[in-house]
Design an enzyme around this catalytic site. Structure first.
Site, mmCIF file in Angstrom:
data_model
loop_
_atom_site.group_PDB
_atom_site.id
_atom_site.type_symbol
_atom_site.label_atom_id
_atom_site.label_comp_id
_atom_site.label_asym_id
_atom_site.label_seq_id
_atom_site.Cartn_x
_atom_site.Cartn_y
_atom_site.Cartn_z
ATOM 1 C CE LYS A 5 -2.380 1.526 3.676
ATOM 2 N NZ LYS A 5 -2.019 2.977 3.723
ATOM 3 C CD GLU B 212 -6.620 7.741 7.452
ATOM 4 O OE1 GLU B 212 -6.410 8.002 8.658
ATOM 5 O OE2 GLU B 212 -5.784 7.174 6.720
#
Length: 294
Positions: free
Chosen positions: A141, A210
């Site tokens: 990631k 997020e």
């Protein structure tokens, strides 16, 4: 427990649907995750940083385990993720991978590329990603918008699955002005949409969103046709959810983020708390857009 309860994977805090129970018994692969998303099944992800918690998360039915650079804050006592080294990431990924192998686990393991390990060049990113894969990751990631698309494509072309990350990106928190919701204005929302499509086109298979407004996250989830969104503080309409392990277990000496629920409340143990999390994500009761989102 009755045979019918066993067949539906009942837990003290909710019942997983049969598809989730089946997924928990079979090895999780990237095609399998995308198949689950395609049929409308919510994906679950938790962070873990050691062998034991990783194995427990897998046993609780969590499909994806993220060895996040959040370990800098929850394990190393750092004030941000920016001090986490590639060596530290490899150490924790190796620990988690050993725990999963020992438990004959099925979870998909994702490792964070830490700050400074992929910013210089595509070649640097490849070396760093290769180190995480050799440590045991199934996927890496990285954080960032359109500027990372070329790096994502470079890694994917070389057989390294990539999860992208937009919205609040902790590695650039100083540039963002702190831990703030991203994509609130029309201009910033349009930019995030463009970046998300660029990352999907580059080959990112998962995309963490997020601290993104729930409406924007839902729109992105609908628009992205071959990239599954994973929300954290992005509302309930993303393809899946992720939380930091310590937060969802209530192990937080500071202020708990708005998007977190303490799943240890009323749970007799850690595994049961994780089962409650999985069940809540699968049945849509977590997150609650009126409490955990913007």
């Amino acid at each position: 427990m009755s045979a019918s309860a066993e067949s539906t994977n009942a837990t003290p805090y909710g019942t997983l649907p049969p598809t989730a129970a089946a997924s928990a018994r079979k090895p999780i692969s990237l095609p399998r995750l995308l198949e689950m998303h395609a049929r409308g099944e919510k994906l679950t992800m938790l962070t873990a940083y050691d062998a034991t918690f990783a194995a427990v998360a897998d046993a609780a039915g969590v499909e994806c385990i993220l060895v996040g650079d959040s370990l800098g804050m929850v394990c190393q006592g750092l004030s941000s993720t920016m001090g986490v080294t590639l060596q530290a990431m490899c150490y924790h990924i190796e620990s988690v991978a050993r725990g999963l192998r020992r438990a004959q686990a099925t979870a998909w393991l994702i490792g964070d590329l830490p700050y400074g390990s992929y910013h210089e060049s595509r070649e640097q990113a490849l070396r760093s990603a290769a180190a995480l894969m050799q440590a045991g990751s199934h996927m890496v990631k990285l954080e960032g918008g359109g500027w990372t698309a070329d790096t994502v494509r470079f890694l994917v072309e070389r057989g390294i699955p990539v999860c992208a990350h937009l919205g609040l990106t902790p590695q650039t928190v100083h540039a963002l002005g702190g831990y703030r919701v991203q994509g609130k204005t029309q201009e910033s929302a349009a930019l995030m949409k463009r970046q998300a499509h660029e990352l999907q086109d580059a080959g990112a298979a998962l995309l963490v969103l997020e601290m993104v407004p729930a409406a924007l996250a839902a729109e992105l989830t609908r628009e992205l046709t071959h990239c599954a969104t994973i929300g954290i503080g992005a509302g309930k309409d993303t393809a899946g959810q992720v939380l930091v392990l310590h937060d969802m277990l209530g192990i937080n000496l500071g202020k708990m983020p708005k998007f977190v629920r303490n799943f240890m409340t009323g749970a007799p143990g850690v595994k049961e708390a994780m089962q409650a999390y999985v069940a809540a994500v699968k049945n849509g009761s977590f997150p609650d857009n009126t409490q955990h989102a913007w």
